[in-house]
Design an enzyme around this catalytic site. Sequence first.
Site, PDB file in Angstrom:
ATOM      1  CE1 TYR A 182     -33.737  49.004 -48.577  1.00  0.00           C
ATOM      2  CE2 TYR A 182     -33.335  49.132 -46.225  1.00  0.00           C
ATOM      3  CZ  TYR A 182     -33.905  48.499 -47.306  1.00  0.00           C
ATOM      4  OH  TYR A 182     -34.656  47.364 -47.120  1.00  0.00           O
TER       5      TYR A 182
ATOM      6  CB  SER B 130     -36.588  47.142 -51.410  1.00  0.00           C
ATOM      7  OG  SER B 130     -37.334  46.244 -50.645  1.00  0.00           O
TER       8      SER B 130
ATOM      9  CG  ASP C 189     -40.305  41.978 -56.193  1.00  0.00           C
ATOM     10  OD1 ASP C 189     -40.272  41.213 -55.196  1.00  0.00           O
ATOM     11  OD2 ASP C 189     -39.856  43.133 -56.166  1.00  0.00           O
TER      12      ASP C 189
ATOM     13  CG  HIS D 237     -36.972  42.429 -53.964  1.00  0.00           C
ATOM     14  ND1 HIS D 237     -37.990  43.359 -54.082  1.00  0.00           N
ATOM     15  CD2 HIS D 237     -36.209  42.841 -52.917  1.00  0.00           C
ATOM     16  CE1 HIS D 237     -37.849  44.281 -53.143  1.00  0.00           C
ATOM     17  NE2 HIS D 237     -36.784  43.996 -52.436  1.00  0.00           N
TER      18      HIS D 237
END
Length: 722
Positions: free
Chosen positions: A484, A564, A648, A683
Amino acid sequence: MKNISLVILAILALSACKEEAKEQKQDIVVNYPETKKVDTITNYFGTEVKDPYRWLEDDKSSETEDWVKAQNVSTYGYLDNIPYREELKERLSKLWNYEKVGSPFKEGDYTYFYKNDGLQNQYVIYRYKTGEDPKTAEVFLDPNTFNDEGTISLGGASFSKDGKTLAYAISEGGSDWRKILIMDTETKKIVEDTLIDVKFSGMSWYKNEGFYYSSYDKPKGSELSAKTDQHKLYYHKLGTSQKDDPVIFGGTAAQKHRYVGGRVSEDNKYLVITASVSTSGNKLFIKDLEKPNSSLITVVDHTNSDTYPIENVGSKLYLVTNLNAPNKKIVTVDASNPTPENWVDFIPETKNVLSPSTGGGYFFAEYMVDAVSKVMQYDYDGKLVREVELPGVGSAGGFGAKKEDTELFYSFTNYVTPGSIYKYDIKTGASKVFVKPEIDFNPEDYESKQVFYASKDGTKVPMIITHKKGLELDGKNPTILYGYGGFNVSLTPSFSIANAVWMEQGGIYAVPNLRGGGEYGKAWHDAGTQLKKQNVFDDFIAAAEYLIAKNYTSSDYLAIRGGSNGGLLVGATMTQRPDLMKVAIPAVGVLDMLRYHTFTAGAGWAYDYGTADDNKEMFEYLKGYSPVHNVKEGVQYPATLVTTGDHDDRVVPAHSFKFAAELQDKQTGNNPTLIRIETDAGHGAGTPVSKTIEQYADIFGFTLFNMGFEVLPSDTKEKVKG
């Protein structure tokens, strides 16, 4: 239009009686839909940047809708031909099908808890009278009844102080826009009109009279992609219409912020207001609710820190802050004069990142020590009572309760331990198992090991590697490297059903704690932001190189995955080092770094990214790694499955659409570049279990197939390399 023909490697089919396997071959032909190009050009500081697929940003266009349908036909035409995809789906469904129970919490006369029987699309809220046998629990609110497809989910729930009224939010199709319904908890009847157009909001009750919530004005154009810029805090009094709800904060130019939140203290004395222009840093205000028409009192007048109250005793405030304390600390101050120069340390900063909570008249200071939990209990004088003895090495959470409670419930998990709930006696410190799931997975067959490796600039980065015991380090193990690296988010060890299935097949699951995250505080976060964002990609690349150097895997058996901001990580890594991995899975990614800030609340991410409008240096830096702008002709990119949702409205799907179009246009060689677009999904939050299982079956099937692996029947829990 481009066509590629992929010859499936020999597939070994193992029959029930273990007859000799026969070699099978078939061709998969991928017919990519035609994606038109338009002459769209934007000038940034004298540099013209072409944007041929900008038309895909129009989510209301029939052309975009047709493109989405055509891409899904192409993608599923490929996925449907993976021979063991259904076996993966069956195994995922079987392992997923166990009872999951959340921590109990008390509201009014009842004790509530969330539970999923196994394959229910959404968790159900149950309750029983406090003090009675939990076996008498009844269904209180079942989101699975909201619609037949399970695509309307519960987006939050908040009880009045006496527990007699519930405000709960619902999300339709995964959107961040919410509706709020108000229920009488005794009759379970809806008692007022539904509140609409609510976004990025909690619901915080003042006594039993009403609650505070936040939202934006409904944008012009598409509500799924149009920019939302000014957040406002409202108060809804029971028995009144939403159109009459007063704006408490955010209605003026002087109070313009992208994120505004309001929370009432447990004793109903103070309204706490936070106001932010980005996802990091906030101003802080309080209002004395015991004094009618009182003015806001400023606690922090800038956004250079993250600061919020965790508790108050009368006018004595306890604040959590990273102002001049990158790893956070707790300070005290009187509400009459609460600005930083008057703060007094209560629990000082340490070398480890603090995440505190309160319950039963105590503070619980949870620390991350190299991304794993350590919890200390303090009294209200700041005296250490004890270190909480945790069940093992992993992630503990949920050390919160009301002030009068004598017990609390916390969760514990790691990469090989399914999440369990423990009951904790606040006075004695004794823990005992409250709920332990019964799951068809034996943690004793697996191991998790933390290693430290050097990034490009020499920075030491931790990574946890999990796999079956006795794994042969021969460089041929299918490996998912997940990351991430942003927004101060910490990746701590937690169990995943999907990852358990991956490891059953002989797979390795590796998670590095990249810069940009919060594992080592604000300094670690800031080291992966704006003009230092390349550090995050370098950390991820170095993690892959470590796994290859140590013979866990090789480039032919390595997949990279993230969602993301992690989707950006995958997109940047695969365009910078396409030779490093065999498969790339960017999910709901931020992939157009020149335009991300023009959609929905994207401008609020500028603390981490900067924007192309800031200055020439920032524009050139962003353009230098923006995945959409760095797909090159003549390069063989890894087999890529881009995933996104058509609803999203956080990271709009146009990011993924444009990246997939670029890859399909410029890919060299036979590696497929597909995009899987989930309908009625956003999302990620609230995605029905059925859709989640299908998605993981597709991701794992795509990954293993492109690595040349045959997945045997799941009960053998073996792998055979093609």
